[in-house]
Scaffold this motif. Structure first.
Motif, mmCIF file in Angstrom:
data_model
loop_
_atom_site.group_PDB
_atom_site.id
_atom_site.type_symbol
_atom_site.label_atom_id
_atom_site.label_comp_id
_atom_site.label_asym_id
_atom_site.label_seq_id
_atom_site.Cartn_x
_atom_site.Cartn_y
_atom_site.Cartn_z
ATOM 1 N N CYS A 58 0.843 -1.198 0.000
ATOM 2 C CA CYS A 58 0.000 0.000 0.000
ATOM 3 C C CYS A 58 0.878 1.249 0.000
ATOM 4 N N SER A 59 0.574 2.169 -0.917
ATOM 5 C CA SER A 59 1.300 3.433 -0.950
ATOM 6 C C SER A 59 0.482 4.568 -0.339
ATOM 7 N N ARG A 60 -0.842 4.479 -0.399
ATOM 8 C CA ARG A 60 -1.682 5.533 0.171
ATOM 9 C C ARG A 60 -3.109 5.049 0.354
ATOM 10 N N TRP A 61 -3.828 5.739 1.235
ATOM 11 C CA TRP A 61 -5.234 5.424 1.465
ATOM 12 C C TRP A 61 -5.947 6.685 1.931
ATOM 13 N N ARG A 62 -7.271 6.674 1.763
ATOM 14 C CA ARG A 62 -8.088 7.785 2.268
ATOM 15 C C ARG A 62 -9.447 7.264 2.697
ATOM 16 N N TRP A 63 -9.956 7.864 3.750
ATOM 17 C CA TRP A 63 -11.265 7.525 4.310
ATOM 18 C C TRP A 63 -12.117 8.777 4.158
ATOM 19 N N ASP A 64 -13.130 8.701 3.344
ATOM 20 C CA ASP A 64 -13.979 9.841 3.002
ATOM 21 C C ASP A 64 -15.344 9.621 3.633
ATOM 22 N N SER A 65 -15.964 10.695 4.097
ATOM 23 C CA SER A 65 -17.260 10.566 4.766
ATOM 24 C C SER A 65 -18.438 10.556 3.790
ATOM 25 N N GLY A 99 -2.915 14.806 -3.656
ATOM 26 C CA GLY A 99 -2.532 15.790 -2.652
ATOM 27 C C GLY A 99 -2.394 15.105 -1.311
ATOM 28 N N GLU A 100 -1.302 15.374 -0.633
ATOM 29 C CA GLU A 100 -1.090 14.715 0.655
ATOM 30 C C GLU A 100 -2.142 15.119 1.678
ATOM 31 N N ASP A 101 -2.813 16.260 1.451
ATOM 32 C CA ASP A 101 -3.870 16.646 2.385
ATOM 33 C C ASP A 101 -5.126 15.810 2.185
ATOM 34 N N ASP A 102 -5.252 15.147 1.042
ATOM 35 C CA ASP A 102 -6.398 14.282 0.765
ATOM 36 C C ASP A 102 -6.144 12.830 1.154
ATOM 37 N N TRP A 103 -4.904 12.416 1.132
ATOM 38 C CA TRP A 103 -4.518 11.016 1.309
ATOM 39 C C TRP A 103 -3.573 10.853 2.486
ATOM 40 N N GLU A 104 -3.620 9.687 3.099
ATOM 41 C CA GLU A 104 -2.580 9.276 4.038
ATOM 42 C C GLU A 104 -1.535 8.587 3.171
ATOM 43 N N VAL A 105 -0.411 9.241 2.942
ATOM 44 C CA VAL A 105 0.608 8.732 2.029
ATOM 45 C C VAL A 105 1.643 7.953 2.819
ATOM 46 N N PHE A 116 -8.148 0.868 -5.394
ATOM 47 C CA PHE A 116 -9.321 0.146 -4.927
ATOM 48 C C PHE A 116 -10.265 1.112 -4.220
ATOM 49 N N LEU A 117 -11.550 0.811 -4.299
ATOM 50 C CA LEU A 117 -12.588 1.670 -3.746
ATOM 51 C C LEU A 117 -13.666 0.783 -3.135
ATOM 52 N N PHE A 118 -14.047 1.081 -1.899
ATOM 53 C CA PHE A 118 -15.140 0.348 -1.261
ATOM 54 C C PHE A 118 -16.125 1.370 -0.715
ATOM 55 N N TYR A 119 -17.371 1.272 -1.174
ATOM 56 C CA TYR A 119 -18.452 2.113 -0.675
ATOM 57 C C TYR A 119 -19.148 1.379 0.465
ATOM 58 N N PHE A 120 -18.931 1.837 1.693
ATOM 59 C CA PHE A 120 -19.686 1.351 2.836
ATOM 60 C C PHE A 120 -20.878 2.281 3.021
ATOM 61 N N ARG A 121 -21.779 1.939 3.911
ATOM 62 C CA ARG A 121 -22.999 2.747 4.059
ATOM 63 C C ARG A 121 -22.692 4.212 4.336
ATOM 64 N N ASP A 122 -21.833 4.481 5.295
ATOM 65 C CA ASP A 122 -21.585 5.857 5.718
ATOM 66 C C ASP A 122 -20.197 6.371 5.366
ATOM 67 N N ASP A 123 -19.425 5.617 4.632
ATOM 68 C CA ASP A 123 -18.052 5.986 4.329
ATOM 69 C C ASP A 123 -17.638 5.446 2.964
ATOM 70 N N THR A 124 -16.642 6.103 2.394
ATOM 71 C CA THR A 124 -16.001 5.626 1.177
ATOM 72 C C THR A 124 -14.519 5.498 1.479
ATOM 73 N N ILE A 125 -13.952 4.334 1.201
ATOM 74 C CA ILE A 125 -12.539 4.124 1.484
ATOM 75 C C ILE A 125 -11.828 3.774 0.183
ATOM 76 N N GLU A 126 -10.754 4.502 -0.082
ATOM 77 C CA GLU A 126 -9.912 4.253 -1.252
ATOM 78 C C GLU A 126 -8.537 3.808 -0.777
ATOM 79 N N VAL A 127 -7.959 2.868 -1.493
ATOM 80 C CA VAL A 127 -6.629 2.372 -1.175
ATOM 81 C C VAL A 127 -5.873 2.194 -2.489
#
Length: 142
Positions: A58-65, A99-105, A116-127
């Motif tokens: 893994c190089s980066r991930w983000r957890w979006d609301s 942008g590093e402010d958008d992602w945990e690098v 990769f992208l997973f849509y959970f009910r209340d969150d979106t997680i990209e890796v």
């Protein structure tokens, strides 16, 4: 700017619990793990069974609301492009600037990196990682 995208559906025979998946994310080195309750109503899973997606290299991930309401209203990530809410995809062709402010690098993306992208009910997680696997477990098993 998002270019021409395609989405490869990765979970045709399993999914997260649709109402309260209880998602947990952990990072160890360059491995990111998502643990969540599996959907026992629509798929072959037992009540309280969990799934753990393990992303290696893994190089980066983000957890979006972004939740299902925003996605269906057209305000969520890929809401006008992804085939369906609540699924796990490989995203092919994303050209958004990083942008590093958008992602945990964790490290620079490598030549084998996939998104990769997973849509959970209340969150979106990209890796962004080299590969993924799914392990299933019942509570107390181990």
């Amino acid at each position: 700017m998002v270019g021409r995208l395609s989405f490869r559906h990765l979970n045709p025979d399993w999914n997260a619990e649709p109402n309260a998946p209880d998602v947990k994310l952990t990072v160890e080195g360059n491995t990111v793990q998502l643990t969540f309750l599996l959907n026992s109503w629509a798929y072959d899973a037992r009540k309280a069974e969990t799934g753990t997606l393990r992303f290696i290299g893994c190089s980066r991930w983000r957890w979006d609301s972004t939740n299902d309401h925003a996605w269906f209203a057209g305000r969520g990530l890929y809401s006008k492009q992804a085939p369906k809410w609540g699924e796990f995809y490989e995203v092919i062709g994303d050209s958004r600037p990083i942008g590093e402010d958008d992602w945990e690098v964790l490290s620079p993306d490598g030549p084998k990196s996939l998104q990769f992208l997973f849509y959970f009910r209340d969150d979106t997680i990209e890796v962004v990682a080299e590969d993924w696997s799914l392990a299933r477990q019942m509570p107390g098993a181990g």
